[in-house]
Design an enzyme around this catalytic site. Sequence first.
Site, mmCIF file in Angstrom:
data_model
loop_
_atom_site.group_PDB
_atom_site.id
_atom_site.type_symbol
_atom_site.label_atom_id
_atom_site.label_comp_id
_atom_site.label_asym_id
_atom_site.label_seq_id
_atom_site.Cartn_x
_atom_site.Cartn_y
_atom_site.Cartn_z
ATOM 1 N N ASP A 142 -7.724 25.755 -25.757
ATOM 2 C CA ASP A 142 -7.057 23.813 -25.051
ATOM 3 C C ASP A 142 -8.042 23.038 -24.909
ATOM 4 O O ASP A 142 -7.620 21.415 -24.629
ATOM 5 C CB ASP A 142 -6.605 24.822 -23.343
ATOM 6 C CG ASP A 142 -6.154 22.918 -22.964
ATOM 7 O OD1 ASP A 142 -5.043 23.461 -22.169
ATOM 8 O OD2 ASP A 142 -7.623 23.224 -21.646
ATOM 9 N N LYS A 154 -0.362 18.816 -23.407
ATOM 10 C CA LYS A 154 -1.326 18.382 -24.671
ATOM 11 C C LYS A 154 -0.780 18.481 -26.465
ATOM 12 O O LYS A 154 -1.147 17.874 -26.921
ATOM 13 C CB LYS A 154 -2.460 20.079 -24.286
ATOM 14 C CG LYS A 154 -3.471 19.746 -23.289
ATOM 15 C CD LYS A 154 -3.232 20.208 -22.340
ATOM 16 C CE LYS A 154 -2.811 21.723 -21.885
ATOM 17 N NZ LYS A 154 -2.840 22.139 -21.210
ATOM 18 N N LYS A 165 -7.975 18.658 -26.190
ATOM 19 C CA LYS A 165 -8.506 17.853 -25.170
ATOM 20 C C LYS A 165 -9.546 17.054 -25.430
ATOM 21 O O LYS A 165 -9.934 15.867 -25.425
ATOM 22 C CB LYS A 165 -8.977 18.581 -23.779
ATOM 23 C CG LYS A 165 -8.030 18.910 -22.794
ATOM 24 C CD LYS A 165 -8.477 20.028 -21.560
ATOM 25 C CE LYS A 165 -7.442 20.348 -20.928
ATOM 26 N NZ LYS A 165 -7.124 21.704 -19.583
ATOM 27 N N VAL A 209 -5.017 15.725 -20.744
ATOM 28 C CA VAL A 209 -6.788 15.482 -20.103
ATOM 29 C C VAL A 209 -6.728 15.927 -18.286
ATOM 30 O O VAL A 209 -7.111 14.966 -17.906
ATOM 31 C CB VAL A 209 -7.579 14.789 -20.607
ATOM 32 C CG1 VAL A 209 -8.958 15.331 -20.760
ATOM 33 C CG2 VAL A 209 -7.018 14.806 -21.779
ATOM 34 N N PHE A 235 10.598 23.308 -16.097
ATOM 35 C CA PHE A 235 10.467 23.569 -14.511
ATOM 36 C C PHE A 235 9.578 25.098 -14.338
ATOM 37 O O PHE A 235 10.187 25.429 -13.118
ATOM 38 C CB PHE A 235 12.391 23.309 -13.703
ATOM 39 C CG PHE A 235 12.159 23.458 -12.399
ATOM 40 C CD1 PHE A 235 12.256 22.169 -12.286
ATOM 41 C CD2 PHE A 235 12.942 24.301 -11.308
ATOM 42 C CE1 PHE A 235 12.250 21.489 -10.411
ATOM 43 C CE2 PHE A 235 13.032 23.953 -10.006
ATOM 44 C CZ PHE A 235 12.376 22.238 -9.696
HETATM 45 N N1 LIG Z 1 -0.381 24.546 -14.973
HETATM 46 C C1 LIG Z 1 -1.755 23.609 -14.673
HETATM 47 O O1 LIG Z 1 -2.520 23.202 -14.247
HETATM 48 C C2 LIG Z 1 -1.586 22.202 -16.482
HETATM 49 C C3 LIG Z 1 -0.354 21.967 -17.083
HETATM 50 N N2 LIG Z 1 -0.567 21.225 -18.021
HETATM 51 C C4 LIG Z 1 0.584 21.466 -19.300
HETATM 52 O O2 LIG Z 1 1.653 20.481 -18.199
HETATM 53 C C5 LIG Z 1 2.705 21.536 -18.450
HETATM 54 C C6 LIG Z 1 3.389 22.101 -17.724
HETATM 55 O O3 LIG Z 1 2.448 23.241 -16.731
HETATM 56 P P1 LIG Z 1 2.847 24.333 -15.850
HETATM 57 O O4 LIG Z 1 4.449 23.854 -14.958
HETATM 58 O O5 LIG Z 1 1.905 24.602 -15.078
HETATM 59 O O6 LIG Z 1 3.389 25.799 -17.329
HETATM 60 P P2 LIG Z 1 4.845 26.718 -16.952
HETATM 61 O O7 LIG Z 1 4.781 27.682 -17.933
HETATM 62 O O8 LIG Z 1 4.789 26.971 -15.430
HETATM 63 O O9 LIG Z 1 6.356 25.974 -16.962
HETATM 64 C C7 LIG Z 1 6.734 25.652 -18.646
HETATM 65 C C8 LIG Z 1 7.801 25.547 -18.012
HETATM 66 O O10 LIG Z 1 8.561 25.322 -19.426
HETATM 67 C C9 LIG Z 1 9.959 26.110 -19.681
HETATM 68 N N3 LIG Z 1 9.662 25.828 -20.955
HETATM 69 C C10 LIG Z 1 9.281 26.097 -21.760
HETATM 70 N N4 LIG Z 1 9.969 26.563 -22.750
HETATM 71 C C11 LIG Z 1 11.101 25.108 -22.634
HETATM 72 C C12 LIG Z 1 12.066 24.871 -24.164
HETATM 73 N N5 LIG Z 1 11.856 24.954 -25.087
HETATM 74 N N6 LIG Z 1 12.734 23.889 -23.200
HETATM 75 C C13 LIG Z 1 13.243 24.210 -21.517
HETATM 76 N N7 LIG Z 1 11.771 24.791 -20.958
HETATM 77 C C14 LIG Z 1 11.189 25.088 -21.148
HETATM 78 C C15 LIG Z 1 9.377 26.963 -19.451
HETATM 79 O O11 LIG Z 1 10.689 27.987 -18.814
HETATM 80 C C16 LIG Z 1 8.925 27.023 -17.922
HETATM 81 O O12 LIG Z 1 9.267 27.281 -16.172
HETATM 82 C C17 LIG Z 1 2.242 22.496 -19.626
HETATM 83 O O13 LIG Z 1 1.661 21.846 -20.948
HETATM 84 C C18 LIG Z 1 0.596 22.516 -19.478
HETATM 85 O O14 LIG Z 1 -0.562 23.048 -20.628
HETATM 86 C C19 LIG Z 1 -1.562 20.204 -18.412
HETATM 87 C C20 LIG Z 1 -2.623 20.215 -17.315
HETATM 88 C C21 LIG Z 1 -2.501 20.676 -15.964
HETATM 89 N N1 LIG Z 2 -4.939 25.420 -18.817
HETATM 90 C C1 LIG Z 2 -5.095 24.015 -18.062
HETATM 91 C C2 LIG Z 2 -4.416 23.475 -17.462
HETATM 92 C C3 LIG Z 2 -4.707 22.190 -18.049
HETATM 93 O O1 LIG Z 2 -4.625 22.092 -18.997
HETATM 94 C C4 LIG Z 2 -6.019 24.562 -17.825
HETATM 95 O O2 LIG Z 2 -7.079 25.180 -17.253
HETATM 96 O O3 LIG Z 2 -7.335 23.709 -17.390
#
Ligand SMILES: NC(=O)C1=CN([C@@H]2O[C@H](COP(=O)(O)OP(=O)(O)OC[C@H]3O[C@@H](n4cnc5c(N)ncnc54)[C@H](O)[C@@H]3O)[C@@H](O)[C@H]2O)C=CC1
Ligand SMILES: N[C@@H](CC=O)C(=O)O
Length: 347
Positions: A223, A128, A227, A155, A11
């Site tokens: 990263d 990813k 992708k 992606v 979350f």
């Molecule tokens: N933020 C972006 O622009 C993008 C993010 N992503 C991917 O989406 C996913 C989420 O991104 P965000 O929300 O930005 O990351 P974030 O770092 O804000 O949130 C990830 C959350 O997952 C929780 N977490 C980590 N390991 C855990 C576990 N074992 N069990 C339960 N909770 C756990 C963390 O406490 C954290 O609150 C990542 O894998 C990221 O690579 C993909 C595309 C774009």
């Molecule tokens: N950290 C990544 C998030 C999306 O995958 C980026 O900056 O592109």
Amino acid sequence: MTEYKIALVGFGGVNRALAQLIAERNARWQQELGFALKIVGVTDLFLGSVIDRDGLDAAKLAALPAEKGALAQFPQGSAEAFNEAVIKQSGADIIAEATFTNPKDGEPAATFCRWALEAGKHVVTTNKGPVALHAQALKALAKANGVSFEYEGAVMSGTPVLRMARQTLAGAGLVGFEGILNGTSNYVLTRMEEGLGFADAVAQAQALGYAEADPTADVEGHDVRLKVVILANELLGACLQVNDVACSGISRLDSAAIQQAQAAGQRWKLIGSASREADGSVRASVEARLLPGNHPLAGISGATNAVAFDTELLGAVTVSGPGAGRVETAFALLSDIVAIHTAGRSA
Ligand SMILES: NC(=O)C1=CN([C@@H]2O[C@H](COP(=O)(O)OP(=O)(O)OC[C@H]3O[C@@H](n4cnc5c(N)ncnc54)[C@H](O)[C@@H]3O)[C@@H](O)[C@H]2O)C=CC1
Ligand SMILES: N[C@@H](CC=O)C(=O)O
């Protein structure tokens, strides 16, 4: 009216943005998309977990303070992250998996996806790791259990790339692609052209929700490498492993080199590419390249990404849009749910 029960695993920025969208737009989605979403569980390593089969207040979730164990504030909430219980016992139809991307083995997210699929739940993920490293096995598991495994946001965030290319370029003879596939590194390069230092630019990308938990993955190309593997395996029919893709990033570029290039009408860009060779194999790489000003990818700035698909029948087809961002990526999860809904109606 169809109502999907959804559980959010992880979350952070993305799933919190999805909760906010649900709070604001559920009524509109009912009308426009033919379904509404009810959040029945949330679990997060830092915030704890909560299950409520009658539905949690999405607005209250979206406004939750980012404090350790904060989900314990909800009746039935706990400061502990009971991931397995939320995935298997919340009564969810769909699991939205958005925990940290682990580029080495995709865990524990791959296990979360496995648990959900084995329990007959659809999975939508932006992570990813499981996709680049375990897509074939997870897709097979989904099929065996009569559910979907969807990952459009893996992606280029909410910009439709995977589904668009798979569905609308079928038959066009796709032979390769090259693209700017990381929002953070492109944002950093753009801000450095404007005079900001590397560390400050990375810090801004983190504050805006673009960067990975460890931004090394963004600036060193890891990263993008994931992708490239996803795109090549999905669209070019390759069987690439992460280590098959030569990879370097942007951290060796200093402000002087970036501004010098700009003064000469050129731009440094982190490019991920793959192409099919004459012998049928697929070669792929990630590297910083100095592009001439008139290159189609040279004008892509900030967190915007773009990918140019090389096709036999159409030549280059380029898709451009947000490559990162909380709401943008939450939209990708919604687009996956729309795909699940559409497939369910036509089944
Ligand atoms: N933020 C972006 O622009 C993008 C993010 N992503 C991917 O989406 C996913 C989420 O991104 P965000 O929300 O930005 O990351 P974030 O770092 O804000 O949130 C990830 C959350 O997952 C929780 N977490 C980590 N390991 C855990 C576990 N074992 N069990 C339960 N909770 C756990 C963390 O406490 C954290 O609150 C990542 O894998 C990221 O690579 C993909 C595309 C774009
Ligand atoms: N950290 C990544 C998030 C999306 O995958 C980026 O900056 O592109």
